[in-house]
Write a protein that holds these residues in place. Structure first.
Motif, PDB file in Angstrom:
ATOM      1  N   TRP A 112       0.483  -0.831  -0.670  1.00  0.00           N
ATOM      2  CA  TRP A 112      -0.147  -0.141  -0.062  1.00  0.00           C
ATOM      3  C   TRP A 112       0.742   0.971  -0.393  1.00  0.00           C
ATOM      4  O   TRP A 112      -0.159   2.560  -0.353  1.00  0.00           O
ATOM      5  N   VAL A 113       2.001   1.197   0.372  1.00  0.00           N
ATOM      6  CA  VAL A 113       2.859   2.756   0.549  1.00  0.00           C
ATOM      7  C   VAL A 113       3.302   2.337  -0.721  1.00  0.00           C
ATOM      8  O   VAL A 113       3.558   2.572  -2.212  1.00  0.00           O
ATOM      9  N   GLN A 114       3.207   4.031  -1.118  1.00  0.00           N
ATOM     10  CA  GLN A 114       3.463   4.507  -2.316  1.00  0.00           C
ATOM     11  C   GLN A 114       4.969   6.101  -2.230  1.00  0.00           C
ATOM     12  O   GLN A 114       4.759   6.124  -1.015  1.00  0.00           O
ATOM     13  N   LEU A 115       5.950   6.062  -2.980  1.00  0.00           N
ATOM     14  CA  LEU A 115       6.905   7.248  -2.468  1.00  0.00           C
ATOM     15  C   LEU A 115       6.924   8.117  -3.415  1.00  0.00           C
ATOM     16  O   LEU A 115       6.373   7.796  -4.650  1.00  0.00           O
ATOM     17  N   ASP A 116       7.002   9.038  -2.813  1.00  0.00           N
ATOM     18  CA  ASP A 116       6.143  10.408  -3.017  1.00  0.00           C
ATOM     19  C   ASP A 116       7.435  11.166  -3.569  1.00  0.00           C
ATOM     20  O   ASP A 116       8.295  11.586  -2.462  1.00  0.00           O
ATOM     21  N   ARG A 117       7.908  12.148  -4.747  1.00  0.00           N
ATOM     22  CA  ARG A 117       8.991  12.833  -4.615  1.00  0.00           C
ATOM     23  C   ARG A 117       8.321  13.974  -5.197  1.00  0.00           C
ATOM     24  O   ARG A 117       7.377  14.620  -6.005  1.00  0.00           O
ATOM     25  N   LYS A 118       9.189  15.436  -3.822  1.00  0.00           N
ATOM     26  CA  LYS A 118       8.753  16.801  -4.815  1.00  0.00           C
ATOM     27  C   LYS A 118       9.615  16.694  -5.267  1.00  0.00           C
ATOM     28  O   LYS A 118      11.680  16.928  -4.661  1.00  0.00           O
ATOM     29  N   ILE A 119      10.347  17.310  -6.580  1.00  0.00           N
ATOM     30  CA  ILE A 119      10.733  17.665  -7.928  1.00  0.00           C
ATOM     31  C   ILE A 119      10.767  18.640  -7.985  1.00  0.00           C
ATOM     32  O   ILE A 119      10.329  19.237  -8.576  1.00  0.00           O
ATOM     33  N   HIS A 120      12.002  19.299  -7.871  1.00  0.00           N
ATOM     34  CA  HIS A 120      12.277  20.966  -8.362  1.00  0.00           C
ATOM     35  C   HIS A 120      12.828  20.615 -10.308  1.00  0.00           C
ATOM     36  O   HIS A 120      13.516  20.220  -9.698  1.00  0.00           O
ATOM     37  N   ALA A 121      12.508  21.671 -10.824  1.00  0.00           N
ATOM     38  CA  ALA A 121      12.945  21.681 -12.551  1.00  0.00           C
ATOM     39  C   ALA A 121      14.347  22.334 -12.689  1.00  0.00           C
ATOM     40  O   ALA A 121      15.407  21.235 -13.089  1.00  0.00           O
ATOM     41  N   GLU A 122      14.856  22.937 -11.692  1.00  0.00           N
ATOM     42  CA  GLU A 122      16.272  23.404 -11.375  1.00  0.00           C
ATOM     43  C   GLU A 122      17.750  22.006 -10.648  1.00  0.00           C
ATOM     44  O   GLU A 122      18.441  22.019 -10.898  1.00  0.00           O
ATOM     45  N   PHE A 123      16.851  21.793  -9.467  1.00  0.00           N
ATOM     46  CA  PHE A 123      18.211  21.586  -8.286  1.00  0.00           C
ATOM     47  C   PHE A 123      17.553  19.811  -7.957  1.00  0.00           C
ATOM     48  O   PHE A 123      18.012  19.341  -7.660  1.00  0.00           O
ATOM     49  N   GLY A 124      16.690  19.031  -8.706  1.00  0.00           N
ATOM     50  CA  GLY A 124      15.879  17.673  -8.553  1.00  0.00           C
ATOM     51  C   GLY A 124      15.280  17.873  -7.647  1.00  0.00           C
ATOM     52  O   GLY A 124      14.053  18.542  -7.322  1.00  0.00           O
ATOM     53  N   ILE A 125      15.186  16.376  -7.154  1.00  0.00           N
ATOM     54  CA  ILE A 125      14.321  15.774  -5.588  1.00  0.00           C
ATOM     55  C   ILE A 125      14.948  16.633  -5.098  1.00  0.00           C
ATOM     56  O   ILE A 125      15.661  16.751  -4.665  1.00  0.00           O
ATOM     57  N   GLU A 126      14.348  17.239  -3.959  1.00  0.00           N
ATOM     58  CA  GLU A 126      13.968  17.913  -2.711  1.00  0.00           C
ATOM     59  C   GLU A 126      13.498  17.440  -1.515  1.00  0.00           C
ATOM     60  O   GLU A 126      13.923  17.994  -0.639  1.00  0.00           O
ATOM     61  N   ARG A 127      12.197  16.591  -1.843  1.00  0.00           N
ATOM     62  CA  ARG A 127      11.503  15.898  -0.703  1.00  0.00           C
ATOM     63  C   ARG A 127      11.505  14.783  -1.094  1.00  0.00           C
ATOM     64  O   ARG A 127      10.596  14.103  -3.066  1.00  0.00           O
ATOM     65  N   LEU A 128      11.373  13.631  -0.649  1.00  0.00           N
ATOM     66  CA  LEU A 128      11.357  11.896  -0.608  1.00  0.00           C
ATOM     67  C   LEU A 128       9.988  12.156   0.365  1.00  0.00           C
ATOM     68  O   LEU A 128      10.379  12.102   2.004  1.00  0.00           O
ATOM     69  N   TYR A 129       9.511  11.159   0.332  1.00  0.00           N
ATOM     70  CA  TYR A 129       8.152  10.803   1.057  1.00  0.00           C
ATOM     71  C   TYR A 129       7.128   9.546   0.957  1.00  0.00           C
ATOM     72  O   TYR A 129       6.929   9.039  -0.040  1.00  0.00           O
ATOM     73  N   LEU A 130       7.022   8.869   1.882  1.00  0.00           N
ATOM     74  CA  LEU A 130       6.861   7.122   1.954  1.00  0.00           C
ATOM     75  C   LEU A 130       5.224   7.812   2.690  1.00  0.00           C
ATOM     76  O   LEU A 130       4.638   7.954   3.650  1.00  0.00           O
TER      77      LEU A 130
END
Length: 172
Positions: free
Chosen positions: A112-130
């Protein structure tokens, strides 16, 4: 049945395991070298001002050395924090330990878990969430963007393997 192909349902195989720690570019020896350099430089500059009659400046150079020492000690204390992530076919376990030793643990069903990524166009992945069943926790907040990308790729691969289920191959 041989020991090489035993299957123990009480101890499922570990699909993924990681220990995430904050990056520190300065080790203990480097710290001693930097502090020795700053101390000698501050002492020499302080003596020059002391000989010119400006004795309070000598004390301020000493305070600067103490401030730098204190800042490094705080940085080293925060370096004791870490996160552990373990994935089996039936459980995703996250253990977060703060620099003070406080422990927070989370357990998820990998189906049931999903890996959510907050991505900034210039800097890449900023945050990772379960994310699972309304819960959302941040992981790897102290990793750099490239490290987050590598970690998220490895975790996603392991989560997909967990969703496929345990494969038993008696030949190996």
């Amino acid at each position: 049945m041989t020991a090489g192909n035993d299957f123990d349902p009480d101890h499922p195989p570990e699909l993924f395991s990681a220990r995430l720690t904050p990056h520190r570019s300065l080790n203990r020896v480097g710290f001693l070298v930097v502090m020795a350099f700053v101390s000698v430089l501050s002492f020499a500059a302080g003596v020059v001002f002391l000989l010119m009659g400006a004795w309070p400046v000598f004390a301020f150079f000493g305070l600067d050395v103490l401030a730098i020492y204190w800042a490094f000690k705080i940085s080293f204390r925060y370096a004791k924090a870490y996160e552990e992530i373990h994935l089996t076919p039936s459980e995703l376990y996250v253990r977060r330990v703060s620099h003070r030793g406080h422990v927070v643990e989370f357990t998820f069903n990998p189906l049931w878990v999903q890996l959510d990524r907050k991505i900034h166009a210039e800097f890449g992945i900023e945050r990772l969430y379960l994310v699972s069943k309304g819960r959302r926790i941040s992981i790897g907040s102290f990793l750099g963007a490239d490290e987050k990308a590598s970690f998220s790729k490895a975790l996603m691969t392991a989560l997909q393997a967990a969703r496929r289920g345990v494969t038993y191959n008696p030949l190996h």
